[in-house]
Write a protein that holds these residues in place. Structure first.
Motif, PDB file in Angstrom:
ATOM      1  N   PRO A   1     -10.590   6.677   0.321  1.00  9.87           N
ATOM      2  CA  PRO A   1      -9.881   4.887   0.348  1.00  9.87           C
ATOM      3  C   PRO A   1      -9.530   4.370  -1.298  1.00  9.87           C
ATOM      4  N   ARG A   2     -10.378   3.789  -0.852  1.00 11.96           N
ATOM      5  CA  ARG A   2     -10.434   3.252  -2.665  1.00 11.96           C
ATOM      6  C   ARG A   2      -9.261   4.364  -3.800  1.00 11.96           C
TER       7      ARG A   2
ATOM      8  N   ALA B   1      -6.443   4.834  -3.285  1.00 13.90           N
ATOM      9  CA  ALA B   1      -5.511   3.590  -3.883  1.00 13.90           C
ATOM     10  C   ALA B   1      -4.882   3.258  -5.918  1.00 13.90           C
TER      11      ALA B   1
ATOM     12  N   THR C   1       0.385  10.382   3.266  1.00 15.88           N
ATOM     13  CA  THR C   1       1.705   9.370   2.867  1.00 15.88           C
ATOM     14  C   THR C   1       2.764   9.662   2.518  1.00 15.88           C
TER      15      THR C   1
ATOM     16  N   ASP D   1      -5.371  -3.146   0.757  1.00 12.30           N
ATOM     17  CA  ASP D   1      -6.052  -2.517   2.469  1.00 12.30           C
ATOM     18  C   ASP D   1      -7.383  -3.787   2.362  1.00 12.30           C
ATOM     19  N   PRO D   2      -7.827  -4.383   4.020  1.00 12.47           N
ATOM     20  CA  PRO D   2      -8.969  -5.107   3.414  1.00 12.47           C
ATOM     21  C   PRO D   2     -10.208  -4.805   2.480  1.00 12.47           C
TER      22      PRO D   2
ATOM     23  N   HIS E   1      -9.717  -3.305  -0.594  1.00 14.72           N
ATOM     24  CA  HIS E   1      -9.311  -4.374  -1.830  1.00 14.72           C
ATOM     25  C   HIS E   1      -9.217  -6.002  -1.542  1.00 14.72           C
TER      26      HIS E   1
ATOM     27  N   GLN F   1     -16.416  -0.229   6.046  1.00 11.35           N
ATOM     28  CA  GLN F   1     -15.150  -0.659   5.678  1.00 11.35           C
ATOM     29  C   GLN F   1     -16.417  -1.845   4.236  1.00 11.35           C
TER      30      GLN F   1
ATOM     31  N   ASP G   1     -17.343   1.385   2.285  1.00 10.71           N
ATOM     32  CA  ASP G   1     -16.559   1.114   0.928  1.00 10.71           C
ATOM     33  C   ASP G   1     -16.289  -0.066   0.101  1.00 10.71           C
TER      34      ASP G   1
END
Length: 307
Positions: free
Chosen positions: A13-14, A17, A60, A86-87, A89, A123, A126
């Motif tokens: 996920p990160r 980004a 996406t 995102d939460p 980040h 999270q 992460d």
């Protein structure tokens, strides 16, 4: 039970980004090839998490996957709206401020992270996985994480800048230094795009990634993997330490012009002058960070940093 290590699942996920921010910072056009091996070297990870991150971006519509060919940018970066933070980040930005302010101790537990930042278990993993990759944290044998407070101490940013002021000009002075013409052209195009309004349009974190990418690509001309990885590691730590300076957009205009001057000298084959210009560039930005209180005045004689 899955045979893949849990950390593999938590990195994408990160990383996705960061790759999206890299597409933005380099203004990659539609059809640009995103090579897995190049991205793995850029983010100091293996190819597997890069491929997973690219697949996430493909969902996406930001990029497309062509079987047996790879991944390609689907839209011009300028035409793609920046996704919301995102939460994880958001929590990273908050945690960065706490670490720099020395309000986090040497040890922290999962529950403390979840309670402080309102994160889920996944999270939290992460977030802390990102700090582990940046060298700020390490998993404890028992429960929680150890924080490397040496890398977040008040003089840490000065130490990173001191190292870069030694390392980057030295790379340009190596007799074997060579930066391919196509790399110079690509970097120059990015700088012109920044000066043409991108600086005022993209998020501060994207501007930081652009600056790190410039210096790391210039370093590739040394053809010394140890020097490059040292710079990559330092840039990852600096990203956390210098968030409070990222909102100063005016300095990015000056830095973009200085980047272009360095590229001109490299292209002309005057590597000694390029090294001198790099030193001047690093010292100028050091003064900017000192003015913001990020580098103590007593460190000004030996420290340097960059965008």
């Amino acid at each position: 039970m899955s045979t893949s290590p849990p950390s593999r699942n938590r990195i994408s996920p990160r990383l996705a980004a960061d790759i999206a921010a890299l597409i933005e910072s380099e203004s990659l056009p539609k059809g640009a090839h995103l090579r897995t091996a190049d991205l793995a070297r850029r983010f100091a990870v293996s190819r597997w998490p890069v491929e997973q991150a690219l697949r996430e971006l493909a969902k996406t519509g930001r990029i497309r996957h062509a079987p047996n060919r790879g991944f390609f940018v689907c839209q011009d970066a300028a035409a793609t709206p920046e996704p919301p933070l995102d939460p994880v980040h958001i929590a990273y930005l908050k945690l960065a401020r706490l670490l720099v302010a020395q309000t986090i101790g040497q040890q922290i537990t999962e529950q403390e992270i979840r309670d402080r930042f309102a994160l889920t278990k996944r999270q939290t993993a992460d977030l802390m996985g990102r700090l582990i990759r940046e060298g700020i944290a390490e998993k404890r044998a028992g429960y929680g994480w150890n924080i490397n407070t040496d890398l977040t101490a008040p003089d840490a940013l000065a130490h990173t800048t001191q190292m870069r002021l030694i390392l980057e000009p030295a790379a340009l002075r190596l007799p074997s230094y060579h930066l391919p013409a196509e790399v110079i052209a690509r970097l120059r195009r990015v700088e012109y795009d920044l000066l043409d309004g991108t600086i005022d349009r993209v998020p501060p974190d994207t501007l930081y990634l652009h600056g790190a990418e410039f210096h790391e690509m210039v370093m590739t001309g040394a053809r010394n993997p140890f020097m490059l990885q040292a710079l990559v590691r330092v840039n990852r730590v600096r990203r956390l330490l210098s968030y409070s300076a990222m909102d100063d957009r005016n300095r990015y205009y000056r830095q973009a012009r200085e980047h272009l001057q360095i590229l001109d000298l490299i292209e002309a084959g005057d590597h000694e002058a390029a090294a001198h210009q790099m030193e001047t560039h690093l010292r100028k930005v050091r003064h900017s960070l000192s003015a913001l209180g990020l580098i103590p005045a007593q460190d000004m004689t030996s420290a340097g940093t960059s965008c």
